[in-house]
Design a protein around this motif. Structure first.
Motif, PDB file in Angstrom:
ATOM      1  N   LEU A  47       0.827  -1.197   0.000  1.00 53.98           N
ATOM      2  CA  LEU A  47       0.000   0.000   0.000  1.00 53.98           C
ATOM      3  C   LEU A  47       0.864   1.251   0.000  1.00 53.98           C
ATOM      4  N   SER A  48       0.342   2.295  -0.614  1.00 56.02           N
ATOM      5  CA  SER A  48       1.000   3.594  -0.532  1.00 56.02           C
ATOM      6  C   SER A  48       0.934   4.049   0.926  1.00 56.02           C
ATOM      7  N   PRO A  49       1.781   4.985   1.319  1.00 51.63           N
ATOM      8  CA  PRO A  49       1.699   5.478   2.703  1.00 51.63           C
ATOM      9  C   PRO A  49       0.308   6.018   3.053  1.00 51.63           C
ATOM     10  N   ALA A  50      -0.335   6.716   2.117  1.00 54.85           N
ATOM     11  CA  ALA A  50      -1.671   7.256   2.390  1.00 54.85           C
ATOM     12  C   ALA A  50      -2.687   6.129   2.542  1.00 54.85           C
ATOM     13  N   ALA A  51      -2.629   5.125   1.663  1.00 54.23           N
ATOM     14  CA  ALA A  51      -3.567   4.003   1.738  1.00 54.23           C
ATOM     15  C   ALA A  51      -3.339   3.205   3.015  1.00 54.23           C
ATOM     16  N   ASN A  52      -2.081   3.003   3.377  1.00 50.87           N
ATOM     17  CA  ASN A  52      -1.759   2.288   4.606  1.00 50.87           C
ATOM     18  C   ASN A  52      -2.316   3.033   5.816  1.00 50.87           C
ATOM     19  N   SER A  53      -2.177   4.334   5.817  1.00 49.81           N
ATOM     20  CA  SER A  53      -2.686   5.148   6.909  1.00 49.81           C
ATOM     21  C   SER A  53      -4.207   5.052   6.994  1.00 49.81           C
ATOM     22  N   LEU A 111      -9.164  15.290   5.055  1.00 41.84           N
ATOM     23  CA  LEU A 111     -10.003  14.830   3.953  1.00 41.84           C
ATOM     24  C   LEU A 111      -9.164  14.527   2.718  1.00 41.84           C
ATOM     25  N   LEU A 112      -8.219  15.386   2.408  1.00 48.10           N
ATOM     26  CA  LEU A 112      -7.351  15.154   1.248  1.00 48.10           C
ATOM     27  C   LEU A 112      -6.587  13.846   1.418  1.00 48.10           C
ATOM     28  N   HIS A 113      -6.091  13.601   2.600  1.00 41.40           N
ATOM     29  CA  HIS A 113      -5.373  12.363   2.895  1.00 41.40           C
ATOM     30  C   HIS A 113      -6.263  11.148   2.629  1.00 41.40           C
ATOM     31  N   ILE A 114      -7.500  11.196   3.093  1.00 40.48           N
ATOM     32  CA  ILE A 114      -8.439  10.085   2.910  1.00 40.48           C
ATOM     33  C   ILE A 114      -8.777   9.899   1.440  1.00 40.48           C
ATOM     34  N   VAL A 115      -9.059  10.974   0.741  1.00 42.27           N
ATOM     35  CA  VAL A 115      -9.410  10.871  -0.679  1.00 42.27           C
ATOM     36  C   VAL A 115      -8.267  10.240  -1.462  1.00 42.27           C
ATOM     37  N   LYS A 116      -7.045  10.676  -1.213  1.00 41.46           N
ATOM     38  CA  LYS A 116      -5.887  10.092  -1.899  1.00 41.46           C
ATOM     39  C   LYS A 116      -5.730   8.612  -1.548  1.00 41.46           C
ATOM     40  N   ALA A 117      -5.933   8.285  -0.286  1.00 36.88           N
ATOM     41  CA  ALA A 117      -5.781   6.897   0.148  1.00 36.88           C
ATOM     42  C   ALA A 117      -6.806   5.992  -0.521  1.00 36.88           C
ATOM     43  N   ILE A 118      -8.034   6.435  -0.544  1.00 36.44           N
ATOM     44  CA  ILE A 118      -9.091   5.619  -1.137  1.00 36.44           C
ATOM     45  C   ILE A 118      -8.863   5.456  -2.625  1.00 36.44           C
ATOM     46  N   ARG A 119      -8.446   6.516  -3.271  1.00 34.08           N
ATOM     47  CA  ARG A 119      -8.152   6.413  -4.698  1.00 34.08           C
ATOM     48  C   ARG A 119      -6.984   5.473  -4.953  1.00 34.08           C
ATOM     49  N   SER A 120      -6.018   5.489  -4.077  1.00 32.83           N
ATOM     50  CA  SER A 120      -4.878   4.579  -4.211  1.00 32.83           C
ATOM     51  C   SER A 120      -5.310   3.127  -4.059  1.00 32.83           C
ATOM     52  N   ILE A 121      -6.163   2.865  -3.084  1.00 37.98           N
ATOM     53  CA  ILE A 121      -6.645   1.502  -2.857  1.00 37.98           C
ATOM     54  C   ILE A 121      -7.536   1.036  -4.004  1.00 37.98           C
ATOM     55  N   GLU A 127     -12.127  12.156 -12.709  1.00 40.98           N
ATOM     56  CA  GLU A 127     -12.126  13.372 -13.513  1.00 40.98           C
ATOM     57  C   GLU A 127     -11.489  14.537 -12.779  1.00 40.98           C
ATOM     58  N   THR A 128     -11.665  14.593 -11.478  1.00 44.63           N
ATOM     59  CA  THR A 128     -11.104  15.693 -10.695  1.00 44.63           C
ATOM     60  C   THR A 128      -9.953  15.170  -9.841  1.00 44.63           C
ATOM     61  N   SER A 129      -9.022  16.047  -9.579  1.00 49.37           N
ATOM     62  CA  SER A 129      -7.913  15.664  -8.709  1.00 49.37           C
ATOM     63  C   SER A 129      -8.416  15.567  -7.275  1.00 49.37           C
ATOM     64  N   ALA A 130      -7.651  14.916  -6.428  1.00 47.74           N
ATOM     65  CA  ALA A 130      -8.008  14.802  -5.012  1.00 47.74           C
ATOM     66  C   ALA A 130      -8.115  16.184  -4.375  1.00 47.74           C
ATOM     67  N   LYS A 162     -25.933  15.220  -3.813  1.00 47.15           N
ATOM     68  CA  LYS A 162     -25.955  13.910  -4.459  1.00 47.15           C
ATOM     69  C   LYS A 162     -24.569  13.444  -4.868  1.00 47.15           C
ATOM     70  N   LEU A 163     -23.704  14.353  -5.300  1.00 51.68           N
ATOM     71  CA  LEU A 163     -22.350  13.978  -5.706  1.00 51.68           C
ATOM     72  C   LEU A 163     -21.557  13.447  -4.521  1.00 51.68           C
ATOM     73  N   LEU A 164     -21.647  14.124  -3.389  1.00 50.72           N
ATOM     74  CA  LEU A 164     -20.930  13.674  -2.199  1.00 50.72           C
ATOM     75  C   LEU A 164     -21.493  12.356  -1.684  1.00 50.72           C
ATOM     76  N   LEU A 165     -22.803  12.230  -1.674  1.00 47.70           N
ATOM     77  CA  LEU A 165     -23.416  10.982  -1.240  1.00 47.70           C
ATOM     78  C   LEU A 165     -22.990   9.838  -2.153  1.00 47.70           C
ATOM     79  N   HIS A 166     -22.948  10.106  -3.461  1.00 40.62           N
ATOM     80  CA  HIS A 166     -22.488   9.089  -4.410  1.00 40.62           C
ATOM     81  C   HIS A 166     -21.029   8.718  -4.138  1.00 40.62           C
ATOM     82  N   PHE A 167     -20.196   9.732  -3.910  1.00 39.75           N
ATOM     83  CA  PHE A 167     -18.782   9.460  -3.622  1.00 39.75           C
ATOM     84  C   PHE A 167     -18.645   8.535  -2.424  1.00 39.75           C
TER      85      PHE A 167
END
Length: 190
Positions: A47-53, A111-121, A127-130, A162-167
């Motif tokens: 896992l990446s450091p963010a995903a591991n965290s 939040l940025l840390h979590i978004v990057k981690a989830i995307r890594s996993i 379409e949008t950056s973290a 709706k976008l956040l709920l979908h995410f």
């Protein structure tokens, strides 16, 4: 995120609990699921450091009494939430995961840390950056403009957008963890 009926841990059938107990004890004969076993059980390697965290934070949230392992009751409570929890219950749990420093709010860095981690996993393209996504979340949800999301802002913001709920329901879906537990977490001879 699984069945979102109103069932609670108390409403689990004896058969379900028995099946979960067998699987849990097969993987954790000691009755104590430690972090490294949790990662192994879910097939999480390199896992990446963010995903591991993120995985560590998820484990710590499941470890409700913070004793360093998940016991069977914590395991049942976590599975029940993932499988049967109502949307608000799940959102409250997500909030706990995102609140890394456990101060009762989520800041942009958390939040940025979590978004990057989830995307890594998940390994999915977006379409949008973290960073853009995190900024959008705060623009939408940070009602008082203090650069922190309270639990109330988080719950209200996610349920209205709706976008956040979908995410949260699609990208942060933990049903794959339940699938591993229910289908692939087979006991092997050691």
């Amino acid at each position: 995120m699984g069945n979102t009926s109103g069932n609670t841990v108390e409403e689990l059938t004896a058969c379900e609990i028995s099946q979960w107990y067998k699987k849990f004890m097969c993987e954790c004969p000691s009755g104590q699921l430690r972090l490294y076993e949790f990662k192994h059980f879910l097939g999480l390697k390199n896992l990446s450091p963010a995903a591991n965290s993120y995985v560590e934070q998820m484990f710590n949230t499941f470890d409700m009494n913070q004793d360093g392992y998940i016991d069977f009751m914590e395991y049942v409570a976590a599975l029940s939430l993932v499988l049967r929890g109502k949307v608000e219950q799940k959102l409250r749990w997500y909030f706990k995961i995102y609140d890394f420093n456990r101060n009762g709010t989520i800041n942009k860095e958390e939040l940025l840390h979590i978004v990057k981690a989830i995307r890594s996993i998940n390994g999915r393209e977006h379409e949008t950056s973290a960073e853009e996504f995190t900024n959008m979340v705060f623009e939408t949800m940070d009602i008082n403009g203090d650069d922190e999301l309270s639990l109330e802002e988080f719950l209200e913001g996610v349920q209205k957008d709706k976008l956040l709920l979908h995410f949260l329901t699609e990208n942060l879906d933990l049903s794959h963890i339940v699938d591993v537990i229910q289908n692939n977490g087979k006991c092997t001879e050691k």
